[in-house]
Design a protein around this motif. Structure first.
Motif, PDB file in Angstrom:
ATOM      1  N   MET A  41       0.849  -1.187   0.000  1.00  0.00           N
ATOM      2  CA  MET A  41       0.000   0.000   0.000  1.00  0.00           C
ATOM      3  C   MET A  41       0.893   1.248   0.000  1.00  0.00           C
ATOM      4  N   ASP A  42       0.475   2.208  -0.752  1.00  0.00           N
ATOM      5  CA  ASP A  42       1.153   3.505  -0.837  1.00  0.00           C
ATOM      6  C   ASP A  42       1.271   4.127   0.563  1.00  0.00           C
ATOM      7  N   GLU A  43       2.437   4.688   0.874  1.00  0.00           N
ATOM      8  CA  GLU A  43       2.659   5.287   2.200  1.00  0.00           C
ATOM      9  C   GLU A  43       1.693   6.414   2.512  1.00  0.00           C
ATOM     10  N   ARG A  44       1.372   7.214   1.517  1.00  0.00           N
ATOM     11  CA  ARG A  44       0.442   8.322   1.751  1.00  0.00           C
ATOM     12  C   ARG A  44      -0.948   7.801   2.103  1.00  0.00           C
ATOM     13  N   ILE A  45      -1.380   6.775   1.394  1.00  0.00           N
ATOM     14  CA  ILE A  45      -2.698   6.194   1.680  1.00  0.00           C
ATOM     15  C   ILE A  45      -2.718   5.646   3.100  1.00  0.00           C
ATOM     16  N   LEU A  46      -1.655   4.968   3.490  1.00  0.00           N
ATOM     17  CA  LEU A  46      -1.577   4.441   4.845  1.00  0.00           C
ATOM     18  C   LEU A  46      -1.653   5.579   5.873  1.00  0.00           C
ATOM     19  N   LYS A  47      -0.974   6.680   5.610  1.00  0.00           N
ATOM     20  CA  LYS A  47      -1.012   7.848   6.503  1.00  0.00           C
ATOM     21  C   LYS A  47      -2.431   8.385   6.615  1.00  0.00           C
ATOM     22  N   TRP A  48      -3.131   8.488   5.475  1.00  0.00           N
ATOM     23  CA  TRP A  48      -4.502   9.008   5.494  1.00  0.00           C
ATOM     24  C   TRP A  48      -5.449   8.043   6.202  1.00  0.00           C
ATOM     25  N   LEU A  49      -5.211   6.730   6.057  1.00  0.00           N
ATOM     26  CA  LEU A  49      -6.011   5.758   6.806  1.00  0.00           C
ATOM     27  C   LEU A  49      -5.794   5.943   8.311  1.00  0.00           C
ATOM     28  N   PHE A  50      -4.558   6.197   8.700  1.00  0.00           N
ATOM     29  CA  PHE A  50      -4.290   6.466  10.113  1.00  0.00           C
ATOM     30  C   PHE A  50      -4.959   7.758  10.561  1.00  0.00           C
ATOM     31  N   ASP A  51      -5.006   8.766   9.690  1.00  0.00           N
ATOM     32  CA  ASP A  51      -5.713  10.004  10.036  1.00  0.00           C
ATOM     33  C   ASP A  51      -7.187   9.724  10.322  1.00  0.00           C
ATOM     34  N   ILE A  52      -7.794   8.875   9.497  1.00  0.00           N
ATOM     35  CA  ILE A  52      -9.195   8.489   9.707  1.00  0.00           C
ATOM     36  C   ILE A  52      -9.339   7.752  11.032  1.00  0.00           C
ATOM     37  N   LYS A  53      -8.456   6.802  11.247  1.00  0.00           N
ATOM     38  CA  LYS A  53      -8.480   5.999  12.484  1.00  0.00           C
ATOM     39  C   LYS A  53      -8.364   6.897  13.720  1.00  0.00           C
ATOM     40  N   ILE A  54      -7.439   7.834  13.687  1.00  0.00           N
ATOM     41  CA  ILE A  54      -7.227   8.735  14.828  1.00  0.00           C
ATOM     42  C   ILE A  54      -8.439   9.641  15.043  1.00  0.00           C
ATOM     43  N   ALA A  55      -9.034  10.129  13.958  1.00  0.00           N
ATOM     44  CA  ALA A  55     -10.223  10.988  14.089  1.00  0.00           C
ATOM     45  C   ALA A  55     -11.387  10.214  14.711  1.00  0.00           C
ATOM     46  N   ILE A  56     -11.564   8.962  14.307  1.00  0.00           N
ATOM     47  CA  ILE A  56     -12.631   8.141  14.892  1.00  0.00           C
ATOM     48  C   ILE A  56     -12.348   7.889  16.369  1.00  0.00           C
ATOM     49  N   GLU A  57     -11.105   7.572  16.692  1.00  0.00           N
ATOM     50  CA  GLU A  57     -10.746   7.344  18.097  1.00  0.00           C
ATOM     51  C   GLU A  57     -10.968   8.602  18.933  1.00  0.00           C
ATOM     52  N   GLU A  58     -10.683   9.759  18.348  1.00  0.00           N
ATOM     53  CA  GLU A  58     -10.908  11.010  19.066  1.00  0.00           C
ATOM     54  C   GLU A  58     -12.402  11.213  19.329  1.00  0.00           C
ATOM     55  N   ILE A  59     -13.230  10.954  18.326  1.00  0.00           N
ATOM     56  CA  ILE A  59     -14.679  11.058  18.522  1.00  0.00           C
ATOM     57  C   ILE A  59     -15.118  10.107  19.633  1.00  0.00           C
ATOM     58  N   ASP A  60     -14.640   8.860  19.579  1.00  0.00           N
ATOM     59  CA  ASP A  60     -15.001   7.889  20.617  1.00  0.00           C
ATOM     60  C   ASP A  60     -14.571   8.360  22.002  1.00  0.00           C
ATOM     61  N   SER A  61     -13.425   9.044  22.074  1.00  0.00           N
ATOM     62  CA  SER A  61     -12.918   9.492  23.374  1.00  0.00           C
ATOM     63  C   SER A  61     -13.822  10.543  24.013  1.00  0.00           C
ATOM     64  N   TYR A  62     -14.593  11.249  23.206  1.00  0.00           N
ATOM     65  CA  TYR A  62     -15.496  12.264  23.755  1.00  0.00           C
ATOM     66  C   TYR A  62     -16.595  11.633  24.603  1.00  0.00           C
ATOM     67  N   PHE A  63     -16.798  10.330  24.422  1.00  0.00           N
ATOM     68  CA  PHE A  63     -17.874   9.641  25.132  1.00  0.00           C
ATOM     69  C   PHE A  63     -17.346   8.622  26.137  1.00  0.00           C
ATOM     70  N   GLU A  64     -16.049   8.713  26.463  1.00  0.00           N
ATOM     71  CA  GLU A  64     -15.488   7.786  27.439  1.00  0.00           C
ATOM     72  C   GLU A  64     -16.186   7.952  28.776  1.00  0.00           C
ATOM     73  N   ASN A  65     -16.420   6.839  29.417  1.00  0.00           N
ATOM     74  CA  ASN A  65     -17.013   6.811  30.759  1.00  0.00           C
ATOM     75  C   ASN A  65     -18.409   7.418  30.821  1.00  0.00           C
ATOM     76  N   GLN A  66     -19.083   7.448  29.691  1.00  0.00           N
ATOM     77  CA  GLN A  66     -20.474   7.919  29.688  1.00  0.00           C
ATOM     78  C   GLN A  66     -21.199   7.320  28.484  1.00  0.00           C
ATOM     79  N   GLU A  67     -22.500   7.226  28.620  1.00  0.00           N
ATOM     80  CA  GLU A  67     -23.319   6.739  27.513  1.00  0.00           C
ATOM     81  C   GLU A  67     -23.390   7.789  26.415  1.00  0.00           C
ATOM     82  N   LYS A  68     -23.522   7.322  25.198  1.00  0.00           N
ATOM     83  CA  LYS A  68     -23.767   8.261  24.106  1.00  0.00           C
ATOM     84  C   LYS A  68     -25.232   8.688  24.215  1.00  0.00           C
ATOM     85  N   ASP A  69     -25.427   9.948  24.444  1.00  0.00           N
ATOM     86  CA  ASP A  69     -26.761  10.488  24.674  1.00  0.00           C
ATOM     87  C   ASP A  69     -27.006  11.619  23.686  1.00  0.00           C
ATOM     88  N   PHE A  70     -27.961  11.412  22.786  1.00  0.00           N
ATOM     89  CA  PHE A  70     -28.253  12.397  21.754  1.00  0.00           C
ATOM     90  C   PHE A  70     -28.614  13.758  22.340  1.00  0.00           C
TER      91      PHE A  70
END
Length: 115
Positions: free
Chosen positions: A1-30
Motif C-alpha cells: 500500500m502507498d505510504e500516503r494512503i496508509l497515513k490518510w487511513l491512520f488520520d481516519i483511524k485517529i479521528a474516529i478514536e478522538e470522537i469515541d474518546s469524547y464519550f469515554e465513561n459515559q453513555e452516548k446520549d443524543f
C-alpha cells in the motif's frame, strides 16, 4: 500500500478514536450531544478530517472505493459540513456516529492491519 494512503487511513483511524474518546465513561446520549456546542463542533471537525482523508485516498487510488463502504458519501458529508454548515442536522450527524462510524472504524482497522 502507498505510504500516503496508509497515513490518510491512520488520520481516519485517529479521528474516529478522538470522537469515541469524547464519550469515554459515559453513555452516548443524543440530547446531551445536541445541547453541547463544543462537542458538536469537535465531532464535525473530525468528520471533516475523515472526509478529506477519504477524498485524498480516492484521488490517489480509486480501488479503495470498493474497500470502504460509503466512501463517496463520507466525502459528501465533509463537503456538507464545510460548505452547507447551516443545513447540518444534529439527527443526521448522530445517526452517522451511531450507525456508520463503527463500520468505518472496522474497515479502516482491517486495511491498516494488512500492512
Amino acid at each position: 500500500m502507498d505510504e500516503r494512503i496508509l497515513k490518510w487511513l491512520f488520520d481516519i483511524k485517529i479521528a474516529i478514536e478522538e470522537i469515541d474518546s469524547y464519550f469515554e465513561n459515559q453513555e452516548k446520549d443524543f440530547f446531551k450531544y445536541r445541547e453541547n456546542i463544543m462537542l458538536k463542533r469537535a465531532i464535525e471537525r473530525n468528520l471533516e478530517i475523515i472526509g478529506e482523508a477519504m477524498n485524498r485516498i480516492l484521488k490517489r487510488d480509486l480501488s479503495f472505493e470498493s474497500e470502504i463502504s460509503n466512501a463517496k458519501a463520507i466525502i459528501g458529508l465533509r463537503n456538507q459540513v464545510i460548505h452547507a454548515y447551516d443545513n447540518i442536522s444534529d439527527e443526521n450527524i448522530w445517526s452517522i456516529l451511531i450507525n456508520h462510524l463503527p463500520k468505518l472504524k472496522l474497515e479502516v482497522d482491517q486495511l491498516v492491519d494488512k500492512q
